[in-house]
Motif scaffolding. Sequence first.
Motif, PDB file in Angstrom:
ATOM      1  N   LYS A   1     -51.627   8.126 -15.264  1.00 44.35           N
ATOM      2  CA  LYS A   1     -51.409   7.919 -13.828  1.00 44.35           C
ATOM      3  C   LYS A   1     -50.850   6.532 -13.511  1.00 44.35           C
ATOM      4  N   ASP A   2     -50.651   5.720 -14.546  1.00 48.47           N
ATOM      5  CA  ASP A   2     -50.125   4.361 -14.389  1.00 48.47           C
ATOM      6  C   ASP A   2     -50.982   3.534 -13.423  1.00 48.47           C
ATOM      7  N   VAL A   3     -52.287   3.616 -13.629  1.00 45.30           N
ATOM      8  CA  VAL A   3     -53.245   2.833 -12.849  1.00 45.30           C
ATOM      9  C   VAL A   3     -53.870   1.808 -13.794  1.00 45.30           C
ATOM     10  N   PRO A   4     -53.567   0.524 -13.621  1.00 45.37           N
ATOM     11  CA  PRO A   4     -54.027  -0.484 -14.577  1.00 45.37           C
ATOM     12  C   PRO A   4     -55.550  -0.628 -14.636  1.00 45.37           C
ATOM     13  N   LEU A   5     -55.992  -1.133 -15.787  1.00 46.79           N
ATOM     14  CA  LEU A   5     -57.391  -1.469 -16.022  1.00 46.79           C
ATOM     15  C   LEU A   5     -57.515  -2.989 -16.003  1.00 46.79           C
ATOM     16  N   GLU A   6     -58.547  -3.496 -15.366  1.00 51.26           N
ATOM     17  CA  GLU A   6     -58.703  -4.938 -15.182  1.00 51.26           C
ATOM     18  C   GLU A   6     -59.570  -5.583 -16.253  1.00 51.26           C
ATOM     19  N   ILE A   7     -59.047  -6.646 -16.879  1.00 49.32           N
ATOM     20  CA  ILE A   7     -59.922  -7.555 -17.609  1.00 49.32           C
ATOM     21  C   ILE A   7     -60.542  -8.463 -16.561  1.00 49.32           C
ATOM     22  N   ASN A   8     -61.843  -8.348 -16.416  1.00 47.75           N
ATOM     23  CA  ASN A   8     -62.544  -9.012 -15.329  1.00 47.75           C
ATOM     24  C   ASN A   8     -62.916 -10.440 -15.719  1.00 47.75           C
TER      25      ASN A   8
END
Length: 257
Positions: free
Chosen positions: A183-190
């Motif tokens: 879905k091209d929804v990024p994942l965050e390095i918090n």
Amino acid sequence: MNYNYHTHTYRCRHANGADEDYVKRAVEGGIKTLGFSDHVPLKFADGSESGFRCPTKEAEEYIESIKALREKYRDKLDIKIGFEMEYYPTLFDKTLEYVKALGAEYLILGQHFLGPENEGYTHASMVGSDSDEAVKSYADLIVEGINTGVFTYVAHPDVLKFSGDGKVYKAEMRRVCVASKEKDVPLEINLLGVRTDRHYPNPLFWEIAGEVGSPVTFGSDAHEPIDTYDGKSVKKALKMVKKYGLNYIGEPKIRII
């Protein structure tokens, strides 16, 4: 890093500082795009509210405060107005309609609970679990949230404090990473997790994200003005990108709600 879409305010009751102080720190650190994303105001079916979020009675003031700062600092940076929001299926449509009416422009998905807090669910990052069902439910909620198409990115996707079967964890988190890529929804390095040495970022999660090729971005998760720009943690996050072969995209493409 010249962007940050993960910024809180004092209204959530666990952050400090004036709104403008976050903006000043962003300008000082060379941020060009600053997104405010306080915890979404949420009134449960029984009329109660969480002490973990911006109260509904302060929601309009939050929007107006950020709008005023956007105008004041328009020549120095681009300010976006949003919320960090859980995906609760029974509350999603109503909450989305509410934040749109308030004037929010974007949402980030921050799944802190496996269900509405007033129903007895505990904070996923604070209360550990070894239950296979917990990690499956967590993955289900994030995947379903991604599939709505309204979230700009997934905040701290590895926030669940899980002490159970590593094989189960890997299988469920792979579902999250695959959905992120599809879905091209990024994942965050918090970066809050980085700078405070929490149980996240979780190496197991980011190994999978690297294997899958999920898009990855950074978020400061600022609860203090000084953390709006956090250069030391950015350097550590960039080392993670290299170590796990992550598909770091930089600034995420905002999804206007």
